[in-house]
Design a protein around this motif. Sequence first.
Motif, PDB file in Angstrom:
ATOM      1  N   SER A  91       0.785  -1.147   0.025  1.00  0.00           N
ATOM      2  CA  SER A  91       0.034  -0.033  -0.186  1.00  0.00           C
ATOM      3  C   SER A  91       0.890   1.383   0.075  1.00  0.00           C
ATOM      4  CB  SER A  91      -0.977   0.016   1.156  1.00  0.00           C
ATOM      5  OG  SER A  91      -1.820   1.126   1.181  1.00  0.00           O
ATOM      6  N   LEU A  92       0.146   2.522  -0.514  1.00  0.00           N
ATOM      7  CA  LEU A  92       0.973   3.740  -0.498  1.00  0.00           C
ATOM      8  C   LEU A  92       0.363   4.544   0.450  1.00  0.00           C
ATOM      9  CD1 LEU A  92       1.502   4.065  -4.254  1.00  0.00           C
ATOM     10  CD2 LEU A  92       3.415   3.691  -2.596  1.00  0.00           C
ATOM     11  N   SER A 101      -4.937  -2.535   6.539  1.00  0.00           N
ATOM     12  CA  SER A 101      -5.630  -1.145   6.094  1.00  0.00           C
ATOM     13  C   SER A 101      -5.013  -0.056   7.009  1.00  0.00           C
ATOM     14  CB  SER A 101      -7.158  -1.319   6.376  1.00  0.00           C
ATOM     15  OG  SER A 101      -7.686  -2.138   5.325  1.00  0.00           O
ATOM     16  N   LEU A 102      -5.062   1.214   6.195  1.00  0.00           N
ATOM     17  CA  LEU A 102      -4.530   2.413   6.664  1.00  0.00           C
ATOM     18  C   LEU A 102      -5.432   3.130   6.896  1.00  0.00           C
ATOM     19  CD1 LEU A 102      -1.463   2.789   4.386  1.00  0.00           C
ATOM     20  CD2 LEU A 102      -1.520   1.445   6.394  1.00  0.00           C
ATOM     21  N   ALA A 103      -5.411   4.072   8.191  1.00  0.00           N
ATOM     22  CA  ALA A 103      -6.237   4.920   8.676  1.00  0.00           C
ATOM     23  C   ALA A 103      -5.791   5.790   9.765  1.00  0.00           C
ATOM     24  CB  ALA A 103      -7.795   4.448   8.881  1.00  0.00           C
ATOM     25  N   ASP A 104      -6.103   6.840  10.060  1.00  0.00           N
ATOM     26  CA  ASP A 104      -6.001   7.692  11.286  1.00  0.00           C
ATOM     27  C   ASP A 104      -6.976   7.225  12.445  1.00  0.00           C
ATOM     28  OD1 ASP A 104      -5.152   9.372  13.274  1.00  0.00           O
ATOM     29  OD2 ASP A 104      -5.691  11.240  12.356  1.00  0.00           O
ATOM     30  N   LEU A 127     -10.452  -6.380   5.053  1.00  0.00           N
ATOM     31  CA  LEU A 127     -10.864  -5.231   6.125  1.00  0.00           C
ATOM     32  C   LEU A 127     -11.344  -3.806   5.220  1.00  0.00           C
ATOM     33  CD1 LEU A 127      -7.331  -5.599   7.983  1.00  0.00           C
ATOM     34  CD2 LEU A 127      -9.537  -6.036   8.907  1.00  0.00           C
ATOM     35  N   SER A 128     -12.352  -3.401   5.928  1.00  0.00           N
ATOM     36  CA  SER A 128     -12.659  -2.050   5.298  1.00  0.00           C
ATOM     37  C   SER A 128     -12.952  -1.085   6.277  1.00  0.00           C
ATOM     38  CB  SER A 128     -13.944  -2.418   4.656  1.00  0.00           C
ATOM     39  OG  SER A 128     -14.584  -1.168   3.997  1.00  0.00           O
TER      40      SER A 128
END
Length: 509
Positions: free
Chosen positions: A140-141, A187-190, A234-235
């Motif tokens: 992922s980026l 997955s990426l998130a804040d 994952l979402s």
Amino acid sequence: MELAQQSANGTFSVSQRKALDKEAQTLSKEYLRIVQSTKFNGLHLLDGSIDELSLQAAFSKISSGVGGDKGTGEFGSASVLNLGVAPSDTAMGDVNGDGFLDIVISDFTGYSISFQLGNGDGTFRAGMSVSSSQNGGGISLSDLNGDGNLDIISSAGNGYEIHLGNGDGSFRSGTTYNLGNPVGEFSLADFNGDGNIDIVSGFGGTSLVVSLGTGTGSFQTFATLTVGPGVNRLSIGDINGDGAVDILASSGASENMFLFTGNGNGNFGTLPTLNGTGGILGDVNNDGYLDILSDTGIRLGNGNGTFGTETGFPDSGTTIPYLYDLNGDGNLDIISGNNGATIRLGNGNGTFGAEYVYGMGAIPLAPLIGDFNGDGVLDLGSADSDSGTFYIRLAATEDGIGALLPFSLTSVADARQAMPILDRALDSLTLQNSVLGAFQSRISVAKGLLESSRVNYSAAESRIRDADIASDSAEYIRLQILQEAASKVLRTANLIPEIALSLLKNGED
């Protein structure tokens, strides 16, 4: 565009960028509303409903398209890009700062991550590659250290490998972070609202691990969440409307979906488990609430963390679906990986149209959806893990304007990625304005010619009418003269007997 420039300048706080992003997303929705509501003679002018504007001007017709490029939901023939590696996973973003989308490929066999740099016309060229400590893995980026450049994060053994980007298409040597168990989906998130990118990981066991980012490119394990075995999806999204990021995790082994509601500080609560696999969050009926799309159907969200009964698909062959607005009508469409790329266009009410299947190689990976040729319309791409190639299908377009491509202004990197999108949209509107302006100019010229013709016809009619009046007057005068002459002759004729009698009478005297 101005809001993107403000967010990208590096002087605003996290909360200020979130406010800028909220304003920009609102303006984007208003932009689409104006496009879809603009009418001419009762016809929608800009949303692709009409192919051509035609006006009848005397004996000739004036025609013009409305300009612009709007997706139809269909895609052209495939072009094949040789990747030179055996792809395990792919990601997409502008890694060298030229405004064009690039492709990042995780190699299944070569311990490397390679790049295909976009030329902005739907073609790509080979870029540099970086060494990796792991064969294959997810990739992922994102901007992990807050410098505005995209970085690479990939799953590697029992953790992650991170390559910080330099912003010119080159990356630094990898740094590995060990989490103690094999990393599958991530997955990426804040998750805690500090402006740094965090990670949620699905392990081979029965847990999710939330790792909070430090803002320097490193992470610290923070929370562990219990799920079913074999998490395969994952979402991320806000399912209960509280402004905090929530998690939907799908377990392929147990065929269950697990919901975790974020508290805004990195901690999570738990909601009841739902049946299903391959779940993804998205608002498919445009009510403002996130819904769940799974392999077997749709559950409409109520906006409070609960969901309705599942509604199935006519075709149950859907696997690992994704949601994108492929034709720019503001409604999310489904694309899934079974039999290549299977697409169903959304109706905006939670229902979808018939499926269309596009071949994307023998064993296609997850689709990469992006604007490869800069026309403002989403194109379709997917790597074939069997042949080591990348299939690209450019979107078919028609005259009209669609929704703006998805963008975010919540970070410097996101704003930098958004600026080329908004800039090209502005250029497209300028070009479309010139098309409509040229049509308006031709209408003005035709109107002038018609007015000139009307004046000429009126003058001709006047001359014709004037000529008729002169002829009638002449005839009237001729008849009047004849009548007066006849009267004089008659009077003279009547006087002759009187004169004769008068002479005779005088002779007798």
